[in-house]
Design a protein around this motif. Structure first.
Motif, short mmCIF file in Angstrom:
data_model
loop_
_atom_site.label_atom_id
_atom_site.label_comp_id
_atom_site.label_asym_id
_atom_site.label_seq_id
_atom_site.Cartn_x
_atom_site.Cartn_y
_atom_site.Cartn_z
N ALA A 77 42.91 35.97 42.09
CA ALA A 77 42.98 37.03 41.07
C ALA A 77 41.83 38.02 41.24
O ALA A 77 42.01 39.24 41.10
CB ALA A 77 42.95 36.43 39.67
N THR A 78 40.64 37.51 41.55
CA THR A 78 39.49 38.39 41.75
C THR A 78 39.67 39.24 43.00
O THR A 78 39.38 40.45 43.00
CB THR A 78 38.19 37.57 41.87
OG1 THR A 78 38.04 36.75 40.70
CG2 THR A 78 36.98 38.48 41.97
N LEU A 79 40.15 38.64 44.08
CA LEU A 79 40.40 39.40 45.31
C LEU A 79 41.51 40.42 45.10
O LEU A 79 41.42 41.56 45.58
CB LEU A 79 40.76 38.45 46.45
CG LEU A 79 39.64 37.54 46.96
CD1 LEU A 79 40.16 36.61 48.06
CD2 LEU A 79 38.46 38.37 47.48
N GLY A 80 42.57 40.02 44.38
CA GLY A 80 43.65 40.95 44.10
C GLY A 80 43.21 42.12 43.24
O GLY A 80 43.57 43.28 43.50
N ALA A 81 42.41 41.81 42.22
CA ALA A 81 41.90 42.87 41.35
C ALA A 81 41.00 43.82 42.13
O ALA A 81 41.02 45.04 41.91
CB ALA A 81 41.12 42.25 40.19
N THR A 82 40.21 43.27 43.05
CA THR A 82 39.32 44.10 43.87
C THR A 82 40.12 44.97 44.83
O THR A 82 39.79 46.14 45.05
CB THR A 82 38.35 43.21 44.66
OG1 THR A 82 37.60 42.39 43.74
CG2 THR A 82 37.37 44.05 45.47
N ALA A 83 41.19 44.42 45.40
CA ALA A 83 42.04 45.20 46.31
C ALA A 83 42.68 46.38 45.57
O ALA A 83 42.72 47.51 46.08
CB ALA A 83 43.12 44.31 46.91
N ALA A 84 43.17 46.14 44.35
CA ALA A 84 43.76 47.21 43.55
C ALA A 84 42.71 48.24 43.15
O ALA A 84 42.97 49.45 43.14
CB ALA A 84 44.44 46.63 42.32
N PHE A 85 41.52 47.76 42.82
CA PHE A 85 40.39 48.64 42.48
C PHE A 85 40.08 49.58 43.64
O PHE A 85 39.92 50.79 43.45
CB PHE A 85 39.18 47.78 42.13
CG PHE A 85 37.89 48.53 41.96
CD1 PHE A 85 37.56 49.10 40.74
CD2 PHE A 85 37.00 48.65 43.01
CE1 PHE A 85 36.37 49.79 40.57
CE2 PHE A 85 35.80 49.34 42.86
CZ PHE A 85 35.48 49.91 41.64
#
Length: 229
Positions: A77-85
């Motif tokens: 979730a953290t990596l996904g959120a960072t990718a979207a960011f």
């Protein structure tokens, strides 16, 4: 954000996303040692493509248990959120910046958010009332640093992650995940109540930051003279 929420809601009603997710979790369950990796990759892609990942969170609890499920979901979730960011920052930030170029008030608020951005990110992550996937892109349009965003998101999402992974671990069957065939636990109601309080705090806090930034800009544009004083 409001338009995005409406679009996501309509999409969830028009397409059997929950059923697809449960079928996908059944497929992951048969992968053995590769299952955590597959779920992690799916979670990252869900964040980037604005697909609700809460069933994946429940599924992680059912498939891997509380501890391993929390680790898998927290990392992905953290990596996904960072990718979207990063997508929001590098694909849309310049376009937004061009449209508001010369708008001193927006620039002032943007700088203020950059200075205290980690607090805002952390608080919004604690509240389940803010749309997770849309916020990832929205924060990319601000000057919040990647480091502050990453760690504030990771820490802020942990309580909710642990709770929903635990709830998933209690499910008797993958087919029942996300069907609403159970009563909400006291912990869930506590989380929602706390989230409502956090939402109010965030609104007040951001308003104060914006107001202070605007006053600073106005004072800079119209310096106080001795006569004014």
């Amino acid at each position: 954000l409001l338009v995005g929420v409406v679009v996501l809601f309509l999409a969830s009603q028009a397409f059997p996303i929950a059923e697809w997710m449960r079928a996908f979790l059944t497929w992951i369950d048969a992968l053995g040692p590769l299952a955590p990796i597959a779920l992690g990759i799916a979670y990252i892609l869900a964040c980037v493509f604005l697909v609700p990942g809460w069933i994946l969170t429940l599924g992680a609890g059912f498939l891997f248990g509380v501890i391993r499920g929390t680790v898998v979901v927290s990392i992905s979730a953290t990596l996904g959120a960072t990718a979207a960011f990063l997508a929001g920052r590098y694909l849309a930030r310049d376009a937004v910046a061009r449209r508001i170029a010369g708008n001193a008030r927006f620039e002032a608020v943007d700088r203020a958010v950059a200075r205290d951005g980690w607090k805002i990110v952390g608080l919004t992550r604690l509240s389940p009332l803010f749309p997770f996937n849309l916020l990832n892109y929205a924060f990319g349009l601000t000057q919040v640093s990647l480091k502050a965003y990453f760690f504030a998101s990771w820490i802020g999402m942990l309580p909710g992650t642990i709770l929903y992974v635990y709830i998933g671990s209690l499910a008797g069957d993958l087919a029942t995940l996300g069907t609403g065939e159970r009563q909400r636990s006291i912990a869930e109601w506590v989380l929602y109540g706390f989230g409502l309080i956090v939402t109010i705090v965030v609104t007040v806090y951001v308003t104060r930051i914006a107001r202070a930034a605007l006053h600073t800009t106005i004072d800079g544009d119209h310096p106080t003279t001795t006569r004014d004083r």
